[in-house]
Motif scaffolding. Sequence first.
Motif, PDB file in Angstrom:
ATOM      1  N   PHE A  75       0.854  -1.175   0.000  1.00 17.24           N
ATOM      2  CA  PHE A  75       0.000   0.000   0.000  1.00 17.24           C
ATOM      3  C   PHE A  75       0.892   1.227   0.000  1.00 17.24           C
ATOM      4  O   PHE A  75       1.791   1.340   0.824  1.00 17.24           O
ATOM      5  CB  PHE A  75      -0.868  -0.028   1.269  1.00 17.24           C
ATOM      6  CG  PHE A  75      -2.249   0.454   1.005  1.00 17.24           C
ATOM      7  CD1 PHE A  75      -3.253  -0.414   0.623  1.00 17.24           C
ATOM      8  CD2 PHE A  75      -2.542   1.806   1.113  1.00 17.24           C
ATOM      9  CE1 PHE A  75      -4.526   0.036   0.364  1.00 17.24           C
ATOM     10  CE2 PHE A  75      -3.811   2.268   0.860  1.00 17.24           C
ATOM     11  CZ  PHE A  75      -4.814   1.381   0.484  1.00 17.24           C
ATOM     12  N   TRP A  76       0.648   2.121  -0.954  1.00 17.40           N
ATOM     13  CA  TRP A  76       1.528   3.282  -1.096  1.00 17.40           C
ATOM     14  C   TRP A  76       0.794   4.579  -0.765  1.00 17.40           C
ATOM     15  O   TRP A  76      -0.297   4.840  -1.277  1.00 17.40           O
ATOM     16  CB  TRP A  76       2.052   3.365  -2.531  1.00 17.40           C
ATOM     17  CG  TRP A  76       3.063   2.288  -2.821  1.00 17.40           C
ATOM     18  CD1 TRP A  76       2.796   0.981  -3.128  1.00 17.40           C
ATOM     19  CD2 TRP A  76       4.479   2.415  -2.771  1.00 17.40           C
ATOM     20  NE1 TRP A  76       3.965   0.292  -3.297  1.00 17.40           N
ATOM     21  CE2 TRP A  76       5.021   1.141  -3.085  1.00 17.40           C
ATOM     22  CE3 TRP A  76       5.353   3.469  -2.499  1.00 17.40           C
ATOM     23  CZ2 TRP A  76       6.398   0.915  -3.129  1.00 17.40           C
ATOM     24  CZ3 TRP A  76       6.727   3.234  -2.554  1.00 17.40           C
ATOM     25  CH2 TRP A  76       7.224   1.968  -2.864  1.00 17.40           C
ATOM     26  N   VAL A  77       1.460   5.370   0.088  1.00 23.25           N
ATOM     27  CA  VAL A  77       0.927   6.663   0.514  1.00 23.25           C
ATOM     28  C   VAL A  77       1.987   7.696   0.163  1.00 23.25           C
ATOM     29  O   VAL A  77       3.178   7.394   0.209  1.00 23.25           O
ATOM     30  CB  VAL A  77       0.707   6.653   2.057  1.00 23.25           C
ATOM     31  CG1 VAL A  77       0.241   8.001   2.566  1.00 23.25           C
ATOM     32  CG2 VAL A  77      -0.273   5.553   2.457  1.00 23.25           C
ATOM     33  N   ALA A  78       1.592   8.922  -0.200  1.00 22.91           N
ATOM     34  CA  ALA A  78       2.612   9.958  -0.457  1.00 22.91           C
ATOM     35  C   ALA A  78       2.183  11.286   0.136  1.00 22.91           C
ATOM     36  O   ALA A  78       0.999  11.636   0.107  1.00 22.91           O
ATOM     37  CB  ALA A  78       2.838  10.111  -1.966  1.00 22.91           C
ATOM     38  N   ASP A  79       3.164  12.008   0.690  1.00 23.55           N
ATOM     39  CA  ASP A  79       2.924  13.372   1.166  1.00 23.55           C
ATOM     40  C   ASP A  79       3.672  14.318   0.222  1.00 23.55           C
ATOM     41  O   ASP A  79       4.908  14.297   0.167  1.00 23.55           O
ATOM     42  CB  ASP A  79       3.427  13.540   2.603  1.00 23.55           C
ATOM     43  CG  ASP A  79       3.157  14.956   3.119  1.00 23.55           C
ATOM     44  OD1 ASP A  79       2.540  15.762   2.392  1.00 23.55           O
ATOM     45  OD2 ASP A  79       3.581  15.256   4.252  1.00 23.55           O
ATOM     46  N   PHE A  80       2.923  15.128  -0.505  1.00 23.15           N
ATOM     47  CA  PHE A  80       3.517  16.047  -1.480  1.00 23.15           C
ATOM     48  C   PHE A  80       3.744  17.410  -0.820  1.00 23.15           C
ATOM     49  O   PHE A  80       2.798  18.074  -0.410  1.00 23.15           O
ATOM     50  CB  PHE A  80       2.598  16.171  -2.706  1.00 23.15           C
ATOM     51  CG  PHE A  80       2.476  14.878  -3.453  1.00 23.15           C
ATOM     52  CD1 PHE A  80       3.449  14.508  -4.376  1.00 23.15           C
ATOM     53  CD2 PHE A  80       1.420  14.004  -3.213  1.00 23.15           C
ATOM     54  CE1 PHE A  80       3.362  13.290  -5.052  1.00 23.15           C
ATOM     55  CE2 PHE A  80       1.328  12.792  -3.879  1.00 23.15           C
ATOM     56  CZ  PHE A  80       2.299  12.437  -4.805  1.00 23.15           C
ATOM     57  N   GLY A  81       5.036  17.793  -0.697  1.00 26.92           N
ATOM     58  CA  GLY A  81       5.393  19.051  -0.029  1.00 26.92           C
ATOM     59  C   GLY A  81       5.517  18.845   1.473  1.00 26.92           C
ATOM     60  O   GLY A  81       4.889  19.533   2.268  1.00 26.92           O
ATOM     61  N   CYS A  82       6.366  17.876   1.856  1.00 28.50           N
ATOM     62  CA  CYS A  82       6.441  17.450   3.270  1.00 28.50           C
ATOM     63  C   CYS A  82       7.397  18.292   4.094  1.00 28.50           C
ATOM     64  O   CYS A  82       7.431  18.177   5.318  1.00 28.50           O
ATOM     65  CB  CYS A  82       6.892  15.997   3.319  1.00 28.50           C
ATOM     66  SG  CYS A  82       8.540  15.785   2.608  1.00 28.50           S
ATOM     67  N   SER A  83       8.232  19.110   3.450  1.00 31.54           N
ATOM     68  CA  SER A  83       9.257  19.917   4.126  1.00 31.54           C
ATOM     69  C   SER A  83      10.159  19.019   4.978  1.00 31.54           C
ATOM     70  O   SER A  83      10.497  17.922   4.566  1.00 31.54           O
ATOM     71  CB  SER A  83       8.595  21.030   4.949  1.00 31.54           C
ATOM     72  OG  SER A  83       9.594  21.868   5.464  1.00 31.54           O
ATOM     73  N   THR A  84      10.507  19.474   6.195  1.00 37.12           N
ATOM     74  CA  THR A  84      11.454  18.702   6.998  1.00 37.12           C
ATOM     75  C   THR A  84      10.777  17.603   7.805  1.00 37.12           C
ATOM     76  O   THR A  84      11.417  16.949   8.628  1.00 37.12           O
ATOM     77  CB  THR A  84      12.257  19.659   7.901  1.00 37.12           C
ATOM     78  OG1 THR A  84      11.428  20.775   8.244  1.00 37.12           O
ATOM     79  CG2 THR A  84      13.460  20.193   7.185  1.00 37.12           C
ATOM     80  N   GLY A  85       9.499  17.426   7.604  1.00 36.01           N
ATOM     81  CA  GLY A  85       8.856  16.200   8.085  1.00 36.01           C
ATOM     82  C   GLY A  85       8.124  16.263   9.413  1.00 36.01           C
ATOM     83  O   GLY A  85       7.238  15.457   9.647  1.00 36.01           O
TER      84      GLY A  85
END
Length: 379
Positions: A75-85
């Motif tokens: 299962f794949w999840v993505a955070d677009f524009g995550c900066s330093t997390g």
Amino acid sequence: MTCKDGKADNVANEALPRPTYLPFYPMNPGDGPHSYVQNSSYQRGVVDIAKPIIEDEIARKLDIKNLSSTTPNCFWVADFGCSTGHNSFPAMQIVTQAIYQKHASSGLITPKVPELFVVFNDVITNDFNTLFSTLPPYRNYNAIGVPGDFHGRLLPESSLHFAYSSWALQWLTEVPKAVAESGSPAWNKGEILYTRDRVEVCAAYLNQYAKDLEAFMEARAVEMVSGGLMALLVPAVPAFWNPETEYTIPSDLNLLGSCLMDMAKKGKFSEAKVDSFNLPFYFTTPEQLKAILESSHSFALERLEILNNPGKYTLPSVNARAAFFRAVLEGLLTDHFGSDIIDELFTLYMEKLAASPVFLNPDKDKSIVILAVLKRRSD
Ligand SMILES: C[S@@+](CC[C@H](N)C(=O)[O-])C[C@H]1O[C@@H](n2cnc3c(N)ncnc32)[C@H](O)[C@@H]1O
């Protein structure tokens, strides 16, 4: 990167379309006093307020049975524009936890727990070292970094099940050209962002915003599996608010522009230098965002909620407010004006904030955050 047969799909040779864009200026790196890590509680507040909605959408709408069959057990999840997390980690915890719960309650015949992969995306100049060195040691997913412009393709076709982006889509790929052209009706002389009274400038910014958001959606449409969900947290402004007695994020940025103009008048740099500087940001209204999202053929807009701005009580002092904007803008400002002006600029900005009867009252902050949830349609 999809995990059919345990092999990665090879997309390396495919020419992925890339739009032209500004050089990117990431958030202030590291964890020092001017860093984004130390000065982004404003953005952090939105994660908590969005949590029950995201959990509810995953519980009700993520079709885990069908999605699991497209990429067995992955299962794949993505955070677009995550900066330093540090704001991304709690968000990814919420999303992945909700996916596990959905899986557990889905009654699959083979209840093998899926393997979760989280893709952390930001611009190539982002401080990924801080992100990876501060990853939560006990997390329920594998972490992967994918640097690059999220307006273009970043991931393999039909590989992504859940897309997330928070406080990032206000960044434009470029300042609209007409805004920087002397003589054009949309020339934004003396300002660094659109102001309401400059109708042509506002229209040029909105046009760029729509173009960029459409490019983002098109790229995700290719990357996401049918039935995949996308949650977008978008900083915004209401259609109506009173600039005399209230303020929004753009008001702060306009105030910063007036400080730059004051410095130019004192001879620190030319007024032309300010005229040639415009911020690549747009803060949409809910109506504008809804119209853009609904024009997508690939996604159905499942939910659009206006969240009462959770960040507004997190900037209790002029210093905190200035530090918040400095952590975001220092790279952009330094590139145009040089680093020597930064301390003086933010000192002047704090003086103006302190002198204003409006800016120090968080109840007058009319900025909003919109949560939009979309579902990838079947082709
Ligand atoms: C204000 S920060 C928000 C970071 C994080 N999501 C949060 O909520 O704290 C916006 C982030 O979006 C990133 N960003 C802006 N435009 C981008 C683009 N075109 N591609 C990838 N990342 C982008 C910036 O570099 C920055 O790290």
